[in-house]
Design a protein around this motif. Sequence first.
Motif, mmCIF file in Angstrom:
data_model
loop_
_atom_site.group_PDB
_atom_site.id
_atom_site.type_symbol
_atom_site.label_atom_id
_atom_site.label_comp_id
_atom_site.label_asym_id
_atom_site.label_seq_id
_atom_site.Cartn_x
_atom_site.Cartn_y
_atom_site.Cartn_z
ATOM 1 N N ALA A 122 0.696 -1.058 0.150
ATOM 2 C CA ALA A 122 0.143 0.003 0.090
ATOM 3 C C ALA A 122 0.732 1.167 0.026
ATOM 4 C CB ALA A 122 -0.804 -0.156 1.400
ATOM 5 N N LEU A 123 0.521 2.026 -0.774
ATOM 6 C CA LEU A 123 1.283 3.116 -1.455
ATOM 7 C C LEU A 123 0.298 4.585 -1.176
ATOM 8 C CD1 LEU A 123 3.655 1.649 -3.565
ATOM 9 C CD2 LEU A 123 4.398 2.078 -1.198
ATOM 10 N N VAL A 124 0.592 5.508 0.140
ATOM 11 C CA VAL A 124 -0.128 6.386 -0.350
ATOM 12 C C VAL A 124 -0.205 7.560 -1.175
ATOM 13 C CG1 VAL A 124 1.089 7.736 1.461
ATOM 14 C CG2 VAL A 124 -1.147 8.306 1.381
ATOM 15 N N ARG A 125 -1.348 8.223 -1.935
ATOM 16 C CA ARG A 125 -0.892 9.931 -3.225
ATOM 17 C C ARG A 125 -1.683 10.712 -1.914
ATOM 18 N NH1 ARG A 125 3.222 6.257 -4.092
ATOM 19 N NH2 ARG A 125 3.277 5.356 -6.060
ATOM 20 N N TRP A 126 -1.580 12.002 -2.499
ATOM 21 C CA TRP A 126 -2.173 13.044 -2.510
ATOM 22 C C TRP A 126 -2.614 13.541 -3.383
ATOM 23 C CZ3 TRP A 126 -0.083 17.330 1.115
ATOM 24 C CH2 TRP A 126 -0.845 18.329 1.142
ATOM 25 N N ILE A 127 -4.168 13.441 -3.760
ATOM 26 C CA ILE A 127 -4.503 14.575 -5.032
ATOM 27 C C ILE A 127 -4.846 15.595 -4.681
ATOM 28 C CG2 ILE A 127 -5.798 14.018 -6.846
ATOM 29 C CD1 ILE A 127 -4.103 11.445 -6.648
ATOM 30 N N HIS A 128 -3.705 16.835 -5.261
ATOM 31 C CA HIS A 128 -4.136 17.663 -3.886
ATOM 32 C C HIS A 128 -5.575 18.768 -5.285
ATOM 33 C CE1 HIS A 128 -3.983 22.017 -3.119
ATOM 34 N NE2 HIS A 128 -3.386 21.747 -2.523
ATOM 35 N N PRO A 129 -6.952 19.518 -4.858
ATOM 36 C CA PRO A 129 -6.989 19.863 -5.629
ATOM 37 C C PRO A 129 -7.086 20.859 -6.336
ATOM 38 C CG PRO A 129 -7.833 20.068 -3.370
ATOM 39 C CD PRO A 129 -6.657 19.941 -3.634
ATOM 40 N N GLU A 130 -5.599 21.277 -6.426
ATOM 41 C CA GLU A 130 -5.122 22.408 -7.468
ATOM 42 C C GLU A 130 -3.980 21.807 -7.831
ATOM 43 O OE1 GLU A 130 -5.058 26.573 -4.870
ATOM 44 O OE2 GLU A 130 -7.452 26.519 -4.364
ATOM 45 N N LEU A 131 -3.141 21.449 -7.413
ATOM 46 C CA LEU A 131 -1.196 20.789 -7.597
ATOM 47 C C LEU A 131 -1.507 19.689 -7.947
ATOM 48 C CD1 LEU A 131 0.167 22.386 -4.424
ATOM 49 C CD2 LEU A 131 -0.312 23.437 -6.207
ATOM 50 N N GLY A 132 -3.021 18.819 -8.407
ATOM 51 C CA GLY A 132 -3.158 17.666 -8.412
ATOM 52 C C GLY A 132 -1.956 16.055 -7.994
ATOM 53 N N MET A 133 -1.015 15.729 -8.297
ATOM 54 C CA MET A 133 -1.243 14.644 -7.499
ATOM 55 C C MET A 133 0.375 15.079 -6.982
ATOM 56 S SD MET A 133 -0.767 10.985 -6.841
ATOM 57 C CE MET A 133 -1.577 10.189 -8.431
ATOM 58 N N ILE A 134 0.572 14.717 -6.180
ATOM 59 C CA ILE A 134 1.855 15.519 -4.960
ATOM 60 C C ILE A 134 2.737 14.204 -4.678
ATOM 61 C CG2 ILE A 134 3.255 16.768 -2.806
ATOM 62 C CD1 ILE A 134 0.173 18.442 -3.179
ATOM 63 N N PRO A 135 3.934 14.428 -4.918
ATOM 64 C CA PRO A 135 4.285 13.098 -4.571
ATOM 65 C C PRO A 135 4.858 12.496 -2.800
ATOM 66 C CG PRO A 135 6.272 14.303 -6.302
ATOM 67 C CD PRO A 135 4.583 15.369 -5.963
ATOM 68 N N PRO A 136 4.814 11.427 -2.749
ATOM 69 C CA PRO A 136 5.189 11.070 -1.736
ATOM 70 C C PRO A 136 6.330 11.883 -0.779
ATOM 71 C CG PRO A 136 4.484 8.871 -1.924
ATOM 72 C CD PRO A 136 4.556 10.028 -3.010
ATOM 73 N N ASP A 137 7.063 11.973 -1.521
ATOM 74 C CA ASP A 137 8.358 12.159 -0.789
ATOM 75 C C ASP A 137 7.998 14.012 0.384
ATOM 76 O OD1 ASP A 137 9.756 9.766 -1.413
ATOM 77 O OD2 ASP A 137 11.132 10.717 -3.231
ATOM 78 N N GLU A 138 7.972 14.075 -0.894
ATOM 79 C CA GLU A 138 7.421 15.841 -0.709
ATOM 80 C C GLU A 138 6.699 16.036 0.866
ATOM 81 O OE1 GLU A 138 6.200 18.550 -3.792
ATOM 82 O OE2 GLU A 138 7.992 17.570 -4.990
ATOM 83 N N PHE A 139 5.807 14.690 0.879
ATOM 84 C CA PHE A 139 4.700 15.424 1.911
ATOM 85 C C PHE A 139 4.596 14.667 3.009
ATOM 86 C CE2 PHE A 139 1.978 12.787 -0.127
ATOM 87 C CZ PHE A 139 1.210 11.181 0.410
#
Length: 449
Positions: free
Chosen positions: A218-235
């Motif tokens: 399982a790998l988490v992803r952040w789909i930001h409403p304005e920025l789109g896909m944010i890589p896990p390394d960034e958050f």
Amino acid sequence: MNKAVNEREAELNFRAYHTDLTKMPNKRKLFDDIDYLIRKECDGFLLIRFRVLEFEELNFSLGLDIGEELQLAAANRLMALEDEAQFYQLYPSEFALLTACNTVQADEQSINVILQCLSGLVNLQRISVTLHTASGYCYYPKHGENARELLHNAGIALQQAMKLKVPSLEFASSMAESALMRVRLTHELTEAIEGDQLTLHFQPKLNLKTSRIDKVEALVRWIHPELGMIPPDEFIEIAETTGQIDALTDWVIKNALNQLGIWKELGFSLGVAINVSAVNLKQKCFDSQVLNLIAQCGCDASMITIEVTESALAEDPEQALLILDRLSDCGLSISIDDYGTGYSSLSQLKQLPASELKIDKAFILNVATDEHDKTIARSTLRLAQQFGLRTVAEGIEDKASLKWLTENGCDYAQGYFISRPQPAEQLTLWLNTLNEQSWPIEEPVNYLS
């Protein structure tokens, strides 16, 4: 009378521009000195900010007296260099240097002298400690037009050096953009966790003994409403440093286990691997949190693998061992992720309740053709067998690598050649194309591009 007044004024003036403990010039003095140099219309100068990385931990864990002693030790070391330039103390753990510009090589040498001066063994009254430092620097007028802007930009470079774990960095405008983005993501991550912005992607693991897909990661992803896909390394690093990692990990575990239940209802027998942070392992109740979530979801603990990196284990091995022991006793599998890139010794490996080693992709990408990678991979596979551990190779990107690993006794394979990480819905469609989760090793059909 006048003498006493003058002495009193001199004392107040000194206290206004120096720290109480170390008597070093303070931030107010630095601002005034920078303003003076700018008013003089000097050609340029160099401003360096540097930090003793261990200060906060020593101060909190060993007490304020140790923190004060460490400040005095650092100040004494810097004062010994003061013939070269002017030093300042900005915060208990942070200092600054203001000096004339030289050649790039000479400036870099000056920075190295300071870092070496503050780093290394320091003998305090109750303990001897080894210190490490990081620095960030900027130039006038290249990186700022006033004291506040220069100090801010040097601080951004320092933070970036600490994040990248390098000794020193020069400020660049891209760092300021990155810092603003970090502030934004830090503020919005809470909303992402509590709202509907996170999602899980799952990457299949191929059982090389049975040719079946029977595990996923399982790998988490952040789909930001304005920025789109944010890589896990960034958050994920932001979550770790801002105290949000517990909520993030809880979200991942809960949703991964819920998906495991959905797949079970659809007739798929799958285990799931979940990554946990070094910060999670420092929480004394982390194992209870995990077990409570498993109980709430009604999952079989034996279908769950907790993946931890070697570096995470190295941060607080005793606490990590307690947590992992309790989870292992309750039926969960423990996997050592990125094996070969961290700090695990054979004696430490023996103590850990691990049931699996994941060989880092750096040693797998060219394992079919590179003799050094073959040697490392082969020795790791043998070591795992001697310890009775299951092996997973990550980073499989071609048939030749998969064939070599199968022939050399690896248990599981994971990588783009088998499948990229995919949302649960897409992975479910892919699983439906397989015959009882069997994967065609000889001529795989990559249904998921």
